[in-house]
Design an enzyme around this catalytic site. Structure first.
Site, PDB file in Angstrom:
ATOM      1  N   ARG A 133       0.061   1.302   2.484  1.00  0.00           N
ATOM      2  CA  ARG A 133      -0.620   1.276   1.184  1.00  0.00           C
ATOM      3  C   ARG A 133      -1.956   1.998   1.251  1.00  0.00           C
ATOM      4  O   ARG A 133      -2.377   2.653   0.285  1.00  0.00           O
ATOM      5  CB  ARG A 133      -0.805  -0.170   0.726  1.00  0.00           C
ATOM      6  CG  ARG A 133      -1.413  -0.274  -0.664  1.00  0.00           C
ATOM      7  CD  ARG A 133      -1.505  -1.709  -1.153  1.00  0.00           C
ATOM      8  NE  ARG A 133      -0.192  -2.222  -1.522  1.00  0.00           N
ATOM      9  CZ  ARG A 133       0.396  -3.245  -0.926  1.00  0.00           C
ATOM     10  NH1 ARG A 133      -0.210  -3.861   0.067  1.00  0.00           N
ATOM     11  NH2 ARG A 133       1.583  -3.659  -1.312  1.00  0.00           N
ATOM     12  N   ALA A 134      -2.641   1.896   2.390  1.00  0.00           N
ATOM     13  CA  ALA A 134      -3.940   2.558   2.527  1.00  0.00           C
ATOM     14  C   ALA A 134      -3.791   4.069   2.415  1.00  0.00           C
ATOM     15  O   ALA A 134      -4.628   4.738   1.786  1.00  0.00           O
ATOM     16  CB  ALA A 134      -4.580   2.176   3.863  1.00  0.00           C
TER      17      ALA A 134
END
Length: 679
Positions: free
Chosen positions: A264-265
């Site tokens: 997700r980062a």
């Protein structure tokens, strides 16, 4: 903060912004001002779901799905700022059956919730750390997917929900769980300026606004209109920004180097870098865009422990990015953005008030209308500074207590404790520990009346039907029966509640042995970690020398408790009675504040009472007073050696608490004692 709000407004797919900061730092004021600078939107008149008239694929439950059908006139309106109260119910957030039409006309019609109202606008949650976890999950899922699906009460419906999600919180009031923290796209740390000149400027502007709000707003109308124009241009330009392979590889290298969990980062950083390039007027993502994105998207994803403060090592980030800029990707075929778009790095602060990148330390004072704070960089660990500011300074050297020398011992490593619960059914604040009846959880029944809680529709109709079965005169001429207030039923739900863990720790000379205090502190640290995950309150009473001290008042900020625990000194005599009376005062005050909050008392002592006259008799009287309050407790006997007086066992009898011998006061033993306790 200004930059983060602008970027997520340009690209809502980033996933929103979490703003962390001390009280009184204008978090809410800044968020509420955002809606006024966003461009107006076009909607169909009468469409409650704010569908985009220019999107041919957009659908709305209020509009006909027939391509040839008229959808009503198109009107322009300002962007909505929808505020979600902390006490909102799931029905209010998602939407539910229109009860009035169901009861009067017998029709099934959907009543939109706050997510539908926030579509193409801003959804603001103040004190998001106090919001129920299941609601936070729901909001973040909607923000990530842009869709809401409702399957409940005979309603099956789906609609778009693309909004800018913004949450604000004060870390002193408790933290978000790491799993929820990761779901926010960006996070920033804010603090009030420490520069007296800046503080004077803030006060002067506020007083000017209070004197004549209209004149004050008119003063900054030009700057605000310019900011609105730039946001609109960036939105139109974002699809033309190129994220080259070299830039994408650099994003992956940065995320891998900082050891963030999951992917997700990477996705959020890439989207933020593209939005930053569009905001700056660039056609492709550069090193500066990736750096700005990383400073906003990564700090809160590097936390390995719940008590770690968000932060990012800027020196390491610069080493990973390197000195050379990324190679310019080939120009795409077809039309390109306007050639007169300028690089924001060449603009002055007055022309681009929100263009200061995170990490800039040489920024000049803000010009009038500047919306970007010039406080220290969020990556510098502002949360740790905030905590340090409210704590008393820890002694650096052993300090005398009047009858001995105090020592400070660090705790051992924390570990995962077993779950313990308070027996019976409580009615406390929703949490994740003990069984309780409340507004959340599974539905287990209904009670008469419509007070606190959701209406139980089925039981309400059943009560009305039973009443009408015995009274034919209650029916109308059309054969329908009427609904009376006496028919209303409120749903009874069983879920989990939070509890108060009250530690009463003997910090006298007899407890100052290094190994013993290390084990006790490690056990307490483990329980604090568990309490953090389960949304509990904690309090810490320590007694030594001649008196007791409420070292930590009941709070949901476990970070403060952890900081105090390591600095807790030990040494001197044992004022046992003072410690018990202080614990009793804490329980009594908390019951006045919230009678539903159930405590569990953990007394760690060898039972000796050596401070003051009649110390033993006074300690037993204090124990009896505490027992009369009905507080469940555990007395951990820390007495050692071949000759034992059994004072802790006697104390446990007066407290009506469970007695545990010293053999079990290891890090694991203490946790087993507390986790196995059922009040």
């Amino acid at each position: 903060m200004g930059l983060a709000l602008v970027l997520t407004s340009i690209s809502p797919e980033i996933g929103g912004v979490l703003v962390r900061g001390e009280k009184g730092s204008a978090k809410s004021t800044t968020v509420r001002a955002l809606a006024d600078v966003l461009p107006w939107i076009d909607v169909h008149d009468g469409d409650r779901f704010s569908t985009d008239p220019h999107d041919t694929n957009a659908t709305s439950p209020d509009l006909s799905t027939d391509p040839g059908a008229a959808r009503g006139p198109v009107v322009s309106r300002p962007v909505r700022l929808v505020e979600l109260p902390v006490g909102a119910t799931e029905d209010r957030v998602l939407g539910s059956l229109n009860l009035e039409k169901a009861l009067t006309a017998g029709s099934v019609e959907f009543e939109p919730g706050l997510l539908a109202r926030a579509h193409r606008g801003v959804l603001y949650v103040d004190e998001v750390n106090l919001l129920h976890d299941h609601l936070v999950d729901l909001l973040l899922d909607a923000a990530a997917t842009g869709q809401v699906t409702v399957e409940r009460d005979g309603v099956s419906i789906g609609h778009s929900a693309r909004f800018v999600l913004i949450g604000t919180m004060n870390p002193e009031e408790g933290e978000l769980r790491p799993q929820l923290l990761d779901r926010f796209g960006l996070t920033v740390e804010v603090a009030a300026p420490r520069d007296p000149a800046l503080r004077v400027d803030v006060v002067r502007r506020r007083l000017a606004f209070d004197r004549d709000p209209a004149a004050f707003v008119a003063t900054y109308a030009t700057q605000q209109a310019e900011l609105t124009r730039r946001i609109a241009e960036a939105r139109a330009r974002i699809d033309d920004v190129t994220l080259g392979d070299a830039a994408l590889l650099k994003v992956a290298e940065v995320c891998a180097a900082f050891e963030v969990d999951g992917l997700r980062a990477d996705i959020v950083t890439a989207r933020t870098a593209v939005a930053h390039a569009a905001w700056a007027g660039r056609r492709f993502v550069t090193r500066a865009d990736i750096r700005a994105a990383a400073l906003l998207a990564l700090p809160h994803r590097r936390r390995r422990n719940p008590f770690d403060a968000p932060g990012l090592d800027e020196k390491l980030l610069d080493e990973i990015l390197g000195d050379d800029d990324l190679p310019e990707p080939p120009e795409p075929e077809g039309p390109t953005p306007a050639d007169d778009a300028t690089d924001a790095s060449d603009e002055s602060p007055t022309e681009a008030p929100a263009d200061i990148e995170p990490g800039d330390t040489d920024s000049t004072d803000p010009a009038p209308g500047d919306t970007t704070p010039t406080d220290p960089d969020p990556a510098q660990g502002a949360a740790s500074d905030d905590i340090a500011a409210i704590l008393p300074p820890a002694p650096q050297q052993p300090q005398p207590t009047g009858d001995g020398t105090s020592t400070t011992v660090k705790s051992g490593d924390a570990y995962r404790p077993r779950l313990f619960t308070v027996g019976g059914l409580g009615h406390g604040t929703p949490g994740r520990r003990s069984r309780a009846l409340g507004d959340t959880g599974r539905r287990v029944g209904a009670r008469p009346g419509h007070g606190a809680g959701a209406l139980h529709l089925v039981e309400t109709l059943r009560a009305a039907a039973e009443r009408h079965a015995t009274s034919d005169t209650a029916r109308t001429a059309e054969g329908r029966f009427t609904l009376h207030a006496s028919d209303l039923r409120t749903a009874v739900r069983e879920g989990r509640e939070a509890n108060l863990l009250l530690f009463c720790v003997d910090a006298s000379g007899s407890m100052a042995a290094r190994k013993r205090m290390t084990q006790v502190k490690a056990a307490i640290l483990s329980l604090l970690t568990d309490a953090y995950r389960r949304r509990d309150k904690v309090a810490l009473v320590s007694f030594r020398g001649t008196d007791a001290e409420l070292t930590l008042p009941p709070t949901g900020s476990i970070e403060v408790a952890v900081a105090l625990l390591d600095d807790l000194p030990a040494g001197g005599r044992t004022p046992l009675a003072a410690g018990l009376l202080t614990a009793a005062d804490v329980v009594r005050r908390e019951r006045l504040r919230d009678a539903r909050l159930r405590p569990l008392l953990v007394v760690v002592t060898d039972g000796r009472a050596t401070a003051g006259t009649d110390a033993v008799a006074r300690s037993r009287q204090a124990a009896a007073h505490l027992a009369a309050l009905g507080v469940p407790g555990v007395v951990v006997d820390c007495e050692e050696g071949p000759l034992r007086l059994g004072l802790a066992r006697i104390l446990a009898g007066h407290l009506e608490a469970e007695h545990v011998p010293m053999a079990r006061v290891s890090a694991t033993g203490l946790v087993d004692v507390v986790n196995g306790r059922v009040a």
